[in-house]
Design a protein around this motif. Structure first.
Motif, PDB file in Angstrom:
ATOM      1  N   ILE A 123       1.988   1.710  -3.488  1.00 31.45           N
ATOM      2  CA  ILE A 123       0.881   2.148  -4.354  1.00 31.45           C
ATOM      3  C   ILE A 123       0.617   3.645  -4.157  1.00 31.45           C
ATOM      4  O   ILE A 123       0.451   4.398  -5.116  1.00 31.45           O
ATOM      5  CB  ILE A 123      -0.401   1.324  -4.073  1.00 31.45           C
ATOM      6  N   HIS A 124       0.595   4.074  -2.911  1.00 30.51           N
ATOM      7  CA  HIS A 124       0.326   5.495  -2.626  1.00 30.51           C
ATOM      8  C   HIS A 124       1.428   6.387  -3.191  1.00 30.51           C
ATOM      9  O   HIS A 124       1.145   7.455  -3.731  1.00 30.51           O
ATOM     10  CB  HIS A 124       0.153   5.726  -1.123  1.00 30.51           C
ATOM     11  N   LEU A 134       0.819  -1.213   0.000  1.00 34.47           N
ATOM     12  CA  LEU A 134       0.000   0.000   0.000  1.00 34.47           C
ATOM     13  C   LEU A 134       0.852   1.261   0.000  1.00 34.47           C
ATOM     14  O   LEU A 134       0.547   2.237  -0.691  1.00 34.47           O
ATOM     15  CB  LEU A 134      -0.905   0.018   1.238  1.00 34.47           C
ATOM     16  N   ILE A 191      -6.568  -1.271  -9.241  1.00 41.52           N
ATOM     17  CA  ILE A 191      -5.549  -2.326  -9.097  1.00 41.52           C
ATOM     18  C   ILE A 191      -5.771  -3.402 -10.161  1.00 41.52           C
ATOM     19  O   ILE A 191      -6.894  -3.878 -10.372  1.00 41.52           O
ATOM     20  CB  ILE A 191      -5.652  -2.987  -7.699  1.00 41.52           C
ATOM     21  N   SER A 247      -6.570   1.574  -1.933  1.00 50.30           N
ATOM     22  CA  SER A 247      -5.779   2.155  -3.020  1.00 50.30           C
ATOM     23  C   SER A 247      -6.488   3.361  -3.646  1.00 50.30           C
ATOM     24  O   SER A 247      -7.685   3.316  -3.916  1.00 50.30           O
ATOM     25  CB  SER A 247      -5.539   1.105  -4.112  1.00 50.30           C
TER      26      SER A 247
END
Ligand code: SF4
Length: 365
Positions: A38-39, A35, A73, A69
């Motif tokens: 992703i951020h 995560l 994804i 998210s």
């Protein structure tokens, strides 16, 4: 124009802005690490993030990743069709699936049916490596002979033929939400194969140069192919892939799209002189300091950093704000006009103030 598919909230193809993708490098089941990545990628401009799902524990992490998210994804599935089914069930926005590496045709059909039911697209691709290293010995032998005669030309035909073979499976299943890819580490193959694919199919195209290596060597390799194709209007989504932190993929992809006028900048565009025997400062260090100092500005302004005061004004022409750095002092210009002369210790703050003031001007000025 290609057809359009929807990847969660992101439209892909059919004239939509070119979508920038990347892929996480963390173990997907490590939810916190994935995560965090992703951020970071999303904050740098990534529109869609792909995650690998080699094991059940990875697909088990998907619901939480999807929930937290900020971008859609995509599940990257290889070999195990069960992972595709689990990922679809978890709610991914798209899957990447190559029929060639899933053993049973029935299993491929099942994954396609599940995507159809969920209303999500599938990226189907071939790459040079998988074609040349085919496991089917008989085909491999004849293909190798064919390839040996004219590697470049025949490889392109083989890649296109393989894609057609895969697409037949999707056709038989009445499935059209397909995105196509055909990758190679060789930019000239990538350019030619995508030109050929875009002539033959109207599915959206995912561009990329595979195994490009670290940014130092992969950057030119990737940009040579992607910029050529994008400038010809070919390509609906791109991924620059590096053997490095994926943030570099997104930063370079974003820069490429901005340079080609396919995306508007969300911050300063920094240009700097190449330096020469007249340089009066440590320009390399100064450019890094300027980049850092202006990072909070979220307007598309062009800022020039020049290494001397005498020639700098002419060479900074075209910049909105320019810093002409000389020995112990600096001149700041706005749209080519000198507005301030400051000491070296004040120049970063002064540049920031002028850049902010320019960024906040009404658009018509
Ligand atoms: S701006 Fe000055 S230091 Fe930079 S390249 Fe031009 S002449 Fe050389």
């Amino acid at each position: 124009m290609t057809r359009q598919v929807r990847v969660g909230k992101v439209l892909l193809g059919g004239g939509a802005p070119v979508v920038l993708q990347s892929m996480t490098s963390t173990p997907t089941h490590d939810i916190d690490a994935t995560l965090m990545q992703i951020h970071r990628l999303a904050a740098a401009g990534c529109d869609v993030v792909r995650v690998a799902v080699p094991a059940k524990e990875d697909t088990a992490a998907l619901p939480e990743l999807i929930r937290q998210s900020p971008v859609p994804i995509v599940a990257d599935v290889h070999f195990h069709y069960e992972r595709a089914l689990e990922a679809i069930e978890a709610g991914v926005a798209k899957i990447r699936l190559n029929p060639g590496n899933i053993k049973e045709r029935q299993q491929v059909n099942e994954a396609i049916r599940a995507c159809k039911q969920a209303g999500i697209p599938i990226r189907v691709g071939v790459n040079e490596g998988s074609i040349v290293e085919r496991q089917d010995k008989a085909v491999r032998h004849s293909e190798k002979q064919e390839l040996a005669r004219d590697y470049h030309g025949n490889l392109i035909q083989l890649m296109v033929r393989k894609l057609e073979e895969y697409l037949r499976i999707f056709e038989e299943n009445g499935f059209e939400d397909v995105v196509l890819a055909a990758k190679s580490p060789d930019p000239t193959i990538v350019i030619d194969v995508y030109r050929e694919i875009s002539r033959r199919f109207d599915f959206p195209l995912h561009l990329g140069v595979t195994h490009a290596g670290p940014p130092e060597t992969g950057r030119v390799r990737s940009v040579a192919a992607l910029a050529t194709l994008l400038a010809e209007g070919i390509g609906d989504t791109i991924r620059i892939s590096y053997a490095a932190d994926p943030i570099h993929e997104v930063e370079d992809g974003q820069e490429l799209l901005c340079c080609l006028g396919l995306r508007q900048r969300t911050g300063p565009e920094l240009i700097a002189c190449p330096t020469c025997g007249r340089v009066e400062v440590d320009l390399l260090t100064l450019v890094g300091q300027v980049r850092e100092r202006l990072a909070s500005i979220k307007s598309p302004i062009k800022v020039a950093v020049m290494g001397c005061i005498v020639n700098g004004p002419g060479e900074a022409e075209g910049a909105d704000v320019a810093l002409l750095a000389g020995k112990g002092k600096a001149v700041i210009c706005v749209r080519g006009e000198p507005v301030r002369t400051v000491s070296e210790s004040e120049m970063l703050d002064a540049l920031y103030e002028e850049a902010m003031s320019f960024a906040n001007r009404p658009r018509s000025m």
